[in-house]
Every structure is written in structure tokens, then in C-alpha cells.
Design an enzyme around this catalytic site. Sequence first.
Site, PDB file in Angstrom:
ATOM      1  N   HIS A  47      75.729  15.902  18.518  1.00  0.00           N
ATOM      2  CA  HIS A  47      75.934  14.410  18.796  1.00  0.00           C
ATOM      3  C   HIS A  47      76.351  13.871  17.441  1.00  0.00           C
ATOM      4  CE1 HIS A  47      72.383  14.520  21.907  1.00  0.00           C
ATOM      5  NE2 HIS A  47      73.276  15.115  22.507  1.00  0.00           N
ATOM      6  N   GLY A  57      61.334  20.949  18.618  1.00  0.00           N
ATOM      7  CA  GLY A  57      61.309  19.619  18.671  1.00  0.00           C
ATOM      8  C   GLY A  57      62.247  18.660  19.482  1.00  0.00           C
TER       9      GLY A  57
END
Length: 275
Positions: free
Chosen positions: A132, A217
Site C-alpha cells: 500500500h 494482524g
Amino acid sequence: PEAALEAAADAIARAGSMTAFTGAGISVESGIPDFRSPGGLWSKYDPFVYCEYSNFKRDPHLFWQMGRELALEVHKANGGGDIKDGLKEGQPNAAHRALAELEELGKLHTVITQNIDSLHQKAGSSRVIEIHGTMATASCMETGQQVDQSEILRQWVAFREANPAAQIETDRWVPRHPESGGVLKPDVTMFGEALPTGALGSSWKAVLSAPVCLVVGTGLNVFPAALVPGVVRWRLGKLIVLNLDRSGADSAHIFIQGRAGEVLPRLVQLVRQRT
């Protein structure tokens, strides 16, 4: 989770190499809020408005409003004072360091992360794919010239000193390239924008070439993380998932529930005993 930890350590110790895929959950213990959690930034700022590429081109101040609020939130969570003295950023936690240690042991060859906080690199991981993008730099929308994050902070501090009454919600502030004057866009991937060149390809190569993939996560419900389980299974690899809640439990071969900062150092210890 002791049995699952032992099973995970066995799989990692036996495998010649592994890949880790991390999301926001690994950085929460570094004082970086998970946008998607209830009460998180995205319950206040709709990401499809504030982090959307065509909106950014039209109204860049929207992203920078949200971005500054996030920066201040992290700054305060890490005990920061006046931003003139620099923004306090999150520091790597025990989970980031444990992954760097797995690399040192010759086990982990690539970290693929959805995070934009550079904490894996700060912890010592040398091969990190940021699917990202990153907040560490920003680029001029007109010339593509890149500046460091510190340039944005410099402009923001100067603006605050010149306009002491300005409020983040209403000041419409936008940083600009010091030479071209063009609007600066952070080098993160916004909605509606292509992922960083080559990042997705290298990610798949890393996942495909490793017999073990450790997911930490992230709920595996966001593209492209959602594709990882299928790719790992197709390769007949082992998928280990570590999350604070039960997300990802259904698609994992080995699922461990707990805090990444507590579980990963323990996992590294067990892998060391086996190698």
C-alpha cells in the site's frame, strides 16, 4: 495457544524459507491505531472519500486533514509535545523485532505489509514489500519529484506558526513541492489508484516460493490479503495466522490467537530451539 505455537515452530523450523504478511494489527502495540477498528479513524473519516484518488486530485486538503489528525494521534500516543520539536512516530515493537530475528535466523525471506508506517524496516527487516506504499515520502502531482516526510512537517509547522487560530478541520491546508509548487501526494496507495508498480507481482512470487506463510494482524478480508490463503493452499504450503480476534481462523492451517508482541518473540524462541 501453546499447542498451536509448537506446531507453528515445527512448521517454520522444517521449512527452508517463509514469507510473512502483516496488517494493521501488528502496529497497534506501537501506538498506531487500526483505522478499521470500532471508533478508529475510519468511523470518523470515510476512507472512500478521504483516501480516494479522484477526490484527492480535486480536493487534496481532505486527505491532509485526515493525515494530520492521524499523525497527531500517533504523536500523542507516543508522548509527544509541541510538533515544532518533531513528530513522535510509532517505534517498532517486539513483534516487528521478532520478524527481523526470523530473517537473521535465515528463515524469513520477505515481509509483505499492508502498513504504511515503515516499522518493519526500522526493526531491521531488509526485504519489505509495501503493497500500500509508504508515508515516509510524498511526490509532486505535477513533476513526480519526491520529498521526505520531514518537508511536509516543516511546511505544516510554518503554517501553524503563521496561522495560530487555524483548525485542522477547516484550514484546507495542503503541502506543496518547494520548487515546483505542485500539490504533494503521500506515496501511499489510495482507493481507485493502482498498487505500487511491481509490488503485487513480487508479493505473489514471495508467497508462491515459500512453503510457509505467516499472517499477522490482518483479517484476510481486504484485497489483496484475501487472496493469500488460496495461493498458499494451491502451493500445498502451510498457512499460519496470528490475530488478536478470531479473524482468519477458518482459512488457517495453524491459528494462534493473541497479541503479536507477546506471541511472536515466543515463537522465535521455539524456532531457535529447533534449529
